[in-house]
Write a protein that holds these residues in place. Structure first.
Motif, PDB file in Angstrom:
ATOM      1  N   ALA A   1       0.819  -1.217   0.000  1.00  0.00           N
ATOM      2  CA  ALA A   1       0.000   0.000   0.000  1.00  0.00           C
ATOM      3  C   ALA A   1       0.851   1.265   0.000  1.00  0.00           C
ATOM      4  CB  ALA A   1      -0.950   0.007   1.193  1.00  0.00           C
TER       5      ALA A   1
ATOM      6  N   GLN B   1      -6.365  -6.260  -5.776  1.00  0.00           N
ATOM      7  CA  GLN B   1      -7.297  -5.144  -5.622  1.00  0.00           C
ATOM      8  C   GLN B   1      -6.567  -3.808  -5.747  1.00  0.00           C
ATOM      9  OE1 GLN B   1      -9.016  -6.185  -1.862  1.00  0.00           O
ATOM     10  NE2 GLN B   1     -10.765  -7.222  -2.805  1.00  0.00           N
ATOM     11  N   LEU B   2      -5.389  -3.704  -5.160  1.00  0.00           N
ATOM     12  CA  LEU B   2      -4.607  -2.471  -5.263  1.00  0.00           C
ATOM     13  C   LEU B   2      -4.246  -2.213  -6.718  1.00  0.00           C
ATOM     14  CD1 LEU B   2      -2.202  -2.604  -2.166  1.00  0.00           C
ATOM     15  CD2 LEU B   2      -4.322  -1.318  -2.438  1.00  0.00           C
TER      16      LEU B   2
ATOM     17  N   ILE C   1      -7.285  -0.912  -8.504  1.00  0.00           N
ATOM     18  CA  ILE C   1      -7.514   0.488  -8.144  1.00  0.00           C
ATOM     19  C   ILE C   1      -6.600   1.400  -8.952  1.00  0.00           C
ATOM     20  CG2 ILE C   1      -7.147   2.158  -6.272  1.00  0.00           C
ATOM     21  CD1 ILE C   1      -8.221  -0.122  -4.364  1.00  0.00           C
TER      22      ILE C   1
ATOM     23  N   THR D   1      -7.738   1.473 -12.646  1.00  0.00           N
ATOM     24  CA  THR D   1      -8.984   2.212 -12.840  1.00  0.00           C
ATOM     25  C   THR D   1      -8.760   3.710 -12.812  1.00  0.00           C
ATOM     26  OG1 THR D   1     -10.299   0.450 -11.854  1.00  0.00           O
ATOM     27  CG2 THR D   1     -11.298   2.626 -11.925  1.00  0.00           C
ATOM     28  N   LEU D   2      -8.067   4.180 -11.782  1.00  0.00           N
ATOM     29  CA  LEU D   2      -7.882   5.624 -11.667  1.00  0.00           C
ATOM     30  C   LEU D   2      -6.915   6.151 -12.714  1.00  0.00           C
ATOM     31  CD1 LEU D   2      -7.994   6.125  -7.799  1.00  0.00           C
ATOM     32  CD2 LEU D   2      -9.779   6.495  -9.499  1.00  0.00           C
TER      33      LEU D   2
ATOM     34  N   TRP E   1      -8.485   9.050 -14.769  1.00  0.00           N
ATOM     35  CA  TRP E   1      -7.874  10.361 -14.577  1.00  0.00           C
ATOM     36  C   TRP E   1      -6.872  10.712 -15.673  1.00  0.00           C
ATOM     37  CZ3 TRP E   1      -6.599  10.203  -8.583  1.00  0.00           C
ATOM     38  CH2 TRP E   1      -7.806  10.281  -7.884  1.00  0.00           C
TER      39      TRP E   1
ATOM     40  N   ILE F   1     -14.822   2.358  -7.607  1.00  0.00           N
ATOM     41  CA  ILE F   1     -13.493   2.907  -7.340  1.00  0.00           C
ATOM     42  C   ILE F   1     -13.474   4.413  -7.581  1.00  0.00           C
ATOM     43  CG2 ILE F   1     -11.072   2.898  -8.068  1.00  0.00           C
ATOM     44  CD1 ILE F   1     -11.387  -0.117  -8.654  1.00  0.00           C
TER      45      ILE F   1
ATOM     46  N   SER G   1     -12.890   7.412  -4.731  1.00  0.00           N
ATOM     47  CA  SER G   1     -11.825   8.418  -4.763  1.00  0.00           C
ATOM     48  C   SER G   1     -12.328   9.755  -4.234  1.00  0.00           C
ATOM     49  CB  SER G   1     -11.259   8.586  -6.176  1.00  0.00           C
ATOM     50  OG  SER G   1     -12.181   9.253  -7.009  1.00  0.00           O
TER      51      SER G   1
ATOM     52  N   ARG H   1      -4.344   4.519  -0.717  1.00  0.00           N
ATOM     53  CA  ARG H   1      -4.566   3.167  -1.264  1.00  0.00           C
ATOM     54  C   ARG H   1      -5.391   2.320  -0.318  1.00  0.00           C
ATOM     55  NH1 ARG H   1       1.105   3.474  -2.791  1.00  0.00           N
ATOM     56  NH2 ARG H   1       1.240   4.151  -4.955  1.00  0.00           N
ATOM     57  N   LEU H   2      -5.107   2.416   0.988  1.00  0.00           N
ATOM     58  CA  LEU H   2      -5.861   1.629   1.966  1.00  0.00           C
ATOM     59  C   LEU H   2      -7.327   2.067   1.993  1.00  0.00           C
ATOM     60  CD1 LEU H   2      -3.446   1.321   5.043  1.00  0.00           C
ATOM     61  CD2 LEU H   2      -3.948  -0.392   3.298  1.00  0.00           C
TER      62      LEU H   2
ATOM     63  N   LEU I   1      -9.055   3.492  -0.378  1.00  0.00           N
ATOM     64  CA  LEU I   1      -9.717   3.083  -1.607  1.00  0.00           C
ATOM     65  C   LEU I   1     -10.083   1.599  -1.542  1.00  0.00           C
ATOM     66  CD1 LEU I   1      -7.493   5.035  -4.159  1.00  0.00           C
ATOM     67  CD2 LEU I   1      -9.925   5.419  -3.772  1.00  0.00           C
ATOM     68  N   ARG I   2      -9.175   0.794  -1.031  1.00  0.00           N
ATOM     69  CA  ARG I   2      -9.420  -0.649  -0.977  1.00  0.00           C
ATOM     70  C   ARG I   2     -10.535  -0.971   0.002  1.00  0.00           C
ATOM     71  NH1 ARG I   2      -9.739  -5.393   0.478  1.00  0.00           N
ATOM     72  NH2 ARG I   2      -9.911  -4.540   2.579  1.00  0.00           N
TER      73      ARG I   2
ATOM     74  N   LEU J   1     -13.771   0.020  -1.547  1.00  0.00           N
ATOM     75  CA  LEU J   1     -14.141  -0.936  -2.593  1.00  0.00           C
ATOM     76  C   LEU J   1     -14.777  -2.171  -1.963  1.00  0.00           C
ATOM     77  CD1 LEU J   1     -14.058  -2.011  -5.529  1.00  0.00           C
ATOM     78  CD2 LEU J   1     -11.714  -2.744  -5.092  1.00  0.00           C
TER      79      LEU J   1
END
Lengths: 85, 193
Positions: free
Chosen positions: A20, A51-52, A55, A58-59, A63, B130, B134, B177-178, B180-181, B184
């Motif tokens: 993370a 999952q990270l 994420i 996706t962003l 973006w 997601i 944000s 990051r945490l 967001l996870r 989710l």
């Protein structure tokens, strides 16, 4: 070698922190290896890692500058303002 | 591709070709950044305009020490967070690290393992979650994530833009990051119920 590896095995808490914080990518070879081994054996951390990744992907696409749709009118407005400044 | 080098004198003289090159080079990135930070489209366009104008007005201050892109981003971030501060919603204390930490046992193994989507392919629904998640990040977390993940900026440059230390930056990204996870996972659980 195996004893060295097992002594250096990170816990799930440590792996989560490494992934993370982004430190996993810039860590020593040894540390990156031990994270990789952990992920191959721990389905929970493997899920978190995926999952990270999802994420980030996706962003990155949501973006992305190409998604911003600048358009000529905006550009012209800006240039007009700058020229007369 | 190496960034274009702008002749400061040409910028000072407001030479049309140079202005054009400046805006062409940086507009989409700045706009994307403003949107990523959470500004509405109209606000993002206005802030980007103001950023270019402020850059030209304060050209003497630039000195070429950082890249033009980083410098512009610094101006943009400052203006964007001022604008957001005016409409600031309640932002609770950031205890995401504690929330996540509570999921491990004393040995550092998962006591409450991560749940959430397993899908390799990101479907529209997951992407939507997601993106909405944000919105729960703070401005600096969003800006840090944008500069690091989308723009691939160097930590030192990001620290410059946000006015934070490298340690703080790592913490910002870690928490982002945490959060967001966790968000989710919450969305996924809500649906699975």
């Amino acid at each position: 070698m195996m004893r060295l590896m097992s002594a250096m095995m990170p816990s799930c808490r440590e792996v989560t922190k490494l992934l993370a914080s982004g430190d996993a990518a810039s860590a020593s070879w040894m540390k990156r290896m031990s994270v990789r081994v952990h992920l191959s054996m721990c389905r929970h951390c493997a899920r978190l890692a995926r999952q990270l990744q999802a994420i980030s992907e996706t962003l990155r696409s949501a973006w992305a500058p190409s998604s911003a749709n600048c358009g000529e009118p905006l550009k012209r407005r800006i240039l007009d303002r700058l020229r007369s400044s | 591709m190496a960034p274009a080098i702008f002749n400061l004198e040409d910028l000072r003289a407001r030479k049309p070709e140079t202005l054009n090159a400046l805006v062409t080079e940086h507009l989409s990135t700045l706009l994307a950044g403003a949107l990523a930070i959470g500004l509405s489209r109209p606000d993002a366009e206005e802030v980007v305009q103001d950023t270019f104008a402020a850059f030209l007005a304060g050209l003497d201050r630039f000195e070429g020490r950082s890249s033009v892109r980083t410098y512009l981003f610094g101006i943009l971030y400052h203006k964007a967070s001022n604008l957001r501060a005016k409409e600031r919603r309640e932002e609770g204390r950031d205890d995401i690290a504690a929330v996540v930490d509570a999921r491990f046992d004393a040995a550092g193994m998962w006591a409450r393992p991560p749940r959430g989507p397993e899908a390799q392919a990101l479907d529209k629904e997951i992407r939507g979650w997601i993106e909405r998640c944000s919105e729960g990040l703070s401005d600096d977390q969003r800006a840090a994530f944008f500069l690091k993940e989308v723009e691939g900026e160097e930590p030192a440059a990001i620290c410059n833009v946000l006015g934070v230390s490298t340690t703080n930056l790592r913490v910002l990204l870690h928490r982002a990051r945490l959060k967001l996870r966790e968000c989710l996972e919450r969305n996924w659980e809500k649906k699975a119920r």
